[in-house]
Design a protein around this motif. Sequence first.
Motif, PDB file in Angstrom:
ATOM      1  N   GLY A   1       4.010  -7.843   7.449  1.00  0.00           N
ATOM      2  CA  GLY A   1       4.438  -8.352   6.123  1.00  0.00           C
ATOM      3  C   GLY A   1       3.777  -7.879   5.000  1.00  0.00           C
ATOM      4  O   GLY A   1       3.057  -8.581   3.882  1.00  0.00           O
ATOM      5  N   ILE A   2       3.797  -6.541   4.752  1.00  0.00           N
ATOM      6  CA  ILE A   2       3.228  -5.842   3.536  1.00  0.00           C
ATOM      7  C   ILE A   2       4.343  -4.721   2.954  1.00  0.00           C
ATOM      8  O   ILE A   2       5.038  -4.334   3.812  1.00  0.00           O
ATOM      9  N   VAL A   3       4.253  -4.526   1.744  1.00  0.00           N
ATOM     10  CA  VAL A   3       5.092  -3.701   1.174  1.00  0.00           C
ATOM     11  C   VAL A   3       4.509  -2.193   1.231  1.00  0.00           C
ATOM     12  O   VAL A   3       3.652  -1.928   0.802  1.00  0.00           O
ATOM     13  N   LEU A   4       5.462  -1.227   1.877  1.00  0.00           N
ATOM     14  CA  LEU A   4       5.170   0.118   2.183  1.00  0.00           C
ATOM     15  C   LEU A   4       5.691   1.043   1.391  1.00  0.00           C
ATOM     16  O   LEU A   4       7.036   0.939   1.061  1.00  0.00           O
ATOM     17  N   THR A   5       4.976   1.680   0.367  1.00  0.00           N
ATOM     18  CA  THR A   5       5.425   2.641  -0.371  1.00  0.00           C
ATOM     19  C   THR A   5       5.170   4.074   0.163  1.00  0.00           C
ATOM     20  O   THR A   5       4.054   4.430   0.540  1.00  0.00           O
ATOM     21  N   ALA A   6       6.180   4.859   0.604  1.00  0.00           N
ATOM     22  CA  ALA A   6       6.048   6.193   0.979  1.00  0.00           C
ATOM     23  C   ALA A   6       6.270   7.229   0.106  1.00  0.00           C
ATOM     24  O   ALA A   6       7.043   7.194  -0.850  1.00  0.00           O
TER      25      ALA A   6
ATOM     26  N   LEU B   1      12.298  15.343  -2.976  1.00  0.00           N
ATOM     27  CA  LEU B   1      13.881  14.535  -2.774  1.00  0.00           C
ATOM     28  C   LEU B   1      13.928  14.186  -1.375  1.00  0.00           C
ATOM     29  O   LEU B   1      14.418  13.079  -0.807  1.00  0.00           O
ATOM     30  N   ARG B   2      14.156  15.530  -0.409  1.00  0.00           N
ATOM     31  CA  ARG B   2      14.527  15.444   0.867  1.00  0.00           C
ATOM     32  C   ARG B   2      13.564  14.357   1.704  1.00  0.00           C
ATOM     33  O   ARG B   2      14.051  13.609   2.402  1.00  0.00           O
ATOM     34  N   ARG B   3      12.511  14.707   1.340  1.00  0.00           N
ATOM     35  CA  ARG B   3      11.462  13.790   2.247  1.00  0.00           C
ATOM     36  C   ARG B   3      11.460  12.426   1.782  1.00  0.00           C
ATOM     37  O   ARG B   3      11.678  11.278   2.586  1.00  0.00           O
ATOM     38  N   CYS B   4      11.435  11.958   0.589  1.00  0.00           N
ATOM     39  CA  CYS B   4      11.908  10.767   0.272  1.00  0.00           C
ATOM     40  C   CYS B   4      12.923   9.892   0.641  1.00  0.00           C
ATOM     41  O   CYS B   4      13.183   8.670   0.818  1.00  0.00           O
ATOM     42  N   ARG B   5      14.069  10.785   0.544  1.00  0.00           N
ATOM     43  CA  ARG B   5      15.537  10.235   1.232  1.00  0.00           C
ATOM     44  C   ARG B   5      15.213   9.847   2.821  1.00  0.00           C
ATOM     45  O   ARG B   5      15.716   9.081   3.209  1.00  0.00           O
ATOM     46  N   ALA B   6      14.388  10.881   3.390  1.00  0.00           N
ATOM     47  CA  ALA B   6      14.151  10.593   4.887  1.00  0.00           C
ATOM     48  C   ALA B   6      13.349   9.253   5.063  1.00  0.00           C
ATOM     49  O   ALA B   6      13.760   8.413   5.708  1.00  0.00           O
ATOM     50  N   PHE B   7      12.190   9.083   3.919  1.00  0.00           N
ATOM     51  CA  PHE B   7      11.468   7.869   4.176  1.00  0.00           C
ATOM     52  C   PHE B   7      12.404   6.638   3.924  1.00  0.00           C
ATOM     53  O   PHE B   7      12.211   5.522   4.515  1.00  0.00           O
ATOM     54  N   ALA B   8      13.296   6.757   2.856  1.00  0.00           N
ATOM     55  CA  ALA B   8      13.816   5.718   2.532  1.00  0.00           C
ATOM     56  C   ALA B   8      15.012   5.238   3.687  1.00  0.00           C
ATOM     57  O   ALA B   8      15.046   4.125   4.175  1.00  0.00           O
ATOM     58  N   GLN B   9      15.428   6.480   4.455  1.00  0.00           N
ATOM     59  CA  GLN B   9      16.410   6.072   5.361  1.00  0.00           C
ATOM     60  C   GLN B   9      15.753   5.451   6.737  1.00  0.00           C
ATOM     61  O   GLN B   9      16.344   4.679   7.288  1.00  0.00           O
ATOM     62  N   ALA B  10      14.450   5.731   6.758  1.00  0.00           N
ATOM     63  CA  ALA B  10      13.790   5.077   7.667  1.00  0.00           C
ATOM     64  C   ALA B  10      13.124   3.806   7.580  1.00  0.00           C
ATOM     65  O   ALA B  10      12.806   3.006   8.463  1.00  0.00           O
ATOM     66  N   GLY B  11      13.361   3.262   6.248  1.00  0.00           N
ATOM     67  CA  GLY B  11      13.081   1.802   6.078  1.00  0.00           C
ATOM     68  C   GLY B  11      12.011   1.744   5.050  1.00  0.00           C
ATOM     69  O   GLY B  11      11.574   0.433   4.960  1.00  0.00           O
TER      70      GLY B  11
ATOM     71  N   ASP C   1       9.823   0.619   1.768  1.00  0.00           N
ATOM     72  CA  ASP C   1      10.310  -0.252   0.723  1.00  0.00           C
ATOM     73  C   ASP C   1      10.492   0.171  -0.565  1.00  0.00           C
ATOM     74  O   ASP C   1      11.010  -0.386  -1.408  1.00  0.00           O
ATOM     75  N   VAL C   2       9.586   1.332  -0.862  1.00  0.00           N
ATOM     76  CA  VAL C   2       9.587   2.040  -2.221  1.00  0.00           C
ATOM     77  C   VAL C   2       9.113   3.296  -1.560  1.00  0.00           C
ATOM     78  O   VAL C   2       8.457   3.694  -0.822  1.00  0.00           O
ATOM     79  N   ILE C   3      10.051   4.449  -2.601  1.00  0.00           N
ATOM     80  CA  ILE C   3       9.503   5.795  -2.546  1.00  0.00           C
ATOM     81  C   ILE C   3       9.082   6.110  -3.584  1.00  0.00           C
ATOM     82  O   ILE C   3       9.346   5.749  -4.834  1.00  0.00           O
ATOM     83  N   TYR C   4       8.377   7.292  -3.642  1.00  0.00           N
ATOM     84  CA  TYR C   4       7.500   7.875  -4.728  1.00  0.00           C
ATOM     85  C   TYR C   4       7.209   9.273  -4.580  1.00  0.00           C
ATOM     86  O   TYR C   4       6.644   9.801  -3.726  1.00  0.00           O
ATOM     87  N   ALA C   5       7.649   9.703  -5.671  1.00  0.00           N
ATOM     88  CA  ALA C   5       7.273  11.529  -5.692  1.00  0.00           C
ATOM     89  C   ALA C   5       6.544  11.653  -7.105  1.00  0.00           C
ATOM     90  O   ALA C   5       7.557  11.867  -8.002  1.00  0.00           O
ATOM     91  N   PRO C   6       5.633  11.671  -7.246  1.00  0.00           N
ATOM     92  CA  PRO C   6       4.739  11.856  -8.724  1.00  0.00           C
ATOM     93  C   PRO C   6       5.171  13.114  -9.212  1.00  0.00           C
ATOM     94  O   PRO C   6       5.126  14.120  -8.623  1.00  0.00           O
ATOM     95  N   LEU C   7       5.524  12.890 -10.493  1.00  0.00           N
ATOM     96  CA  LEU C   7       5.740  13.805 -11.529  1.00  0.00           C
ATOM     97  C   LEU C   7       7.101  14.787 -11.419  1.00  0.00           C
ATOM     98  O   LEU C   7       6.898  16.126 -11.890  1.00  0.00           O
TER      99      LEU C   7
ATOM    100  N   LEU D   1       0.680  -1.344   0.051  1.00  0.00           N
ATOM    101  CA  LEU D   1       0.084   0.055  -0.101  1.00  0.00           C
ATOM    102  C   LEU D   1       0.922   1.463  -0.029  1.00  0.00           C
ATOM    103  O   LEU D   1       2.083   1.258   0.466  1.00  0.00           O
ATOM    104  N   SER D   2       0.286   2.121  -0.608  1.00  0.00           N
ATOM    105  CA  SER D   2       0.878   3.787  -0.388  1.00  0.00           C
ATOM    106  C   SER D   2       0.177   4.604   0.608  1.00  0.00           C
ATOM    107  O   SER D   2      -1.020   4.711   0.586  1.00  0.00           O
ATOM    108  N   ILE D   3       1.116   5.382   1.210  1.00  0.00           N
ATOM    109  CA  ILE D   3       0.814   6.427   2.135  1.00  0.00           C
ATOM    110  C   ILE D   3       1.127   7.674   1.653  1.00  0.00           C
ATOM    111  O   ILE D   3       2.327   7.862   1.492  1.00  0.00           O
ATOM    112  N   GLU D   4       0.477   8.702   1.516  1.00  0.00           N
ATOM    113  CA  GLU D   4       0.852   9.884   0.923  1.00  0.00           C
ATOM    114  C   GLU D   4       1.325  11.102   2.114  1.00  0.00           C
ATOM    115  O   GLU D   4       0.760  10.789   3.171  1.00  0.00           O
ATOM    116  N   ASP D   5       1.693  12.145   1.852  1.00  0.00           N
ATOM    117  CA  ASP D   5       1.972  13.362   2.909  1.00  0.00           C
ATOM    118  C   ASP D   5       1.284  14.350   2.510  1.00  0.00           C
ATOM    119  O   ASP D   5       1.439  15.611   3.011  1.00  0.00           O
ATOM    120  N   ILE D   6      -0.105  14.334   1.966  1.00  0.00           N
ATOM    121  CA  ILE D   6      -0.832  15.391   1.970  1.00  0.00           C
ATOM    122  C   ILE D   6      -2.203  14.863   2.780  1.00  0.00           C
ATOM    123  O   ILE D   6      -2.779  13.965   2.816  1.00  0.00           O
TER     124      ILE D   6
END
Length: 268
Positions: free
Chosen positions: A144-149, A165-175, A177-183, A111-116
């Motif tokens: 046991g589920i894949v988390l997209t931030a 980019l800063r937010r996705c880097r922080a999400f990646a560092q936090a662990g 599974d997938v990072i996503y910044a649309p457009l 599942l994907s979780i947004e920051d809006i």
Amino acid sequence: MRRDELTERFRALHVPGQPVVMPNPWDLGSAKVMARLGAQALGTTSAGHGFALGLKDGGQITRDVALQHAADICAAVDVPVNGDFENGFGDDPETVAETVRLAAEAGLTGLSIEDIAVPTKDAYPFDLALARVEAAIAAARSVGIVLTARADGWVFKTYDQAEALRRCRAFAQAGADVIYAPLVDAETTRALAATGTPVNLLAAGAMRDLTREEMGALGVARISLGAVLARVTQRAIIDGTRAMLEQGDFSILNRAATGAEVDALLTD
């Protein structure tokens, strides 16, 4: 196939440089057709689902309705399904974590979780956005589920690509599974891929003019469509209905799929 097996299959599909194409169905028919045509994974779309219910996108669908929709799609296909759950149906990290656990119970493999903060277009402050993702990651690991931030502020111009980019880097560092910044553009996409965490790319805007191979060259591991394919269908509805009602022109009907072709794709 069991959900844990589908989840492992889903994880394995995320290969940087060789992105899996993850179409986004909006109902059971589109899900079954996409899977039968060879989609290796599917993702729900809040906008497409909303349209099917006669609702606008952005915080209009309740968590229970989204979960049932996701569960129905999971039951209809034998491929991994990722859920578009907007902001996790709540502002606080505890609600987001609960949503992650419920998503796994519904049969989703990701599942994907947004920051809006839907239904607004305002981004959560950085610290809260990160806390929400950290809670989601902990819950995802427990079930046991894949988390997209997702960092969606650039879509609504509530922050720039550097902040995405800063937010996705922080999400990646936090662990995550997938990072996503649309457009975001190609340069930012390459920077996202440089984190080493699999990156989802939205095939929209300038990116939709690229081939899968060209998108892969940016280092991404997954390509999703969001609501764009649903919008293509909506364009056919709008243009065709206008032509018929305003001009008496029924020529769009010549492009219809045959009943036999569709039925064959829906047959188990």
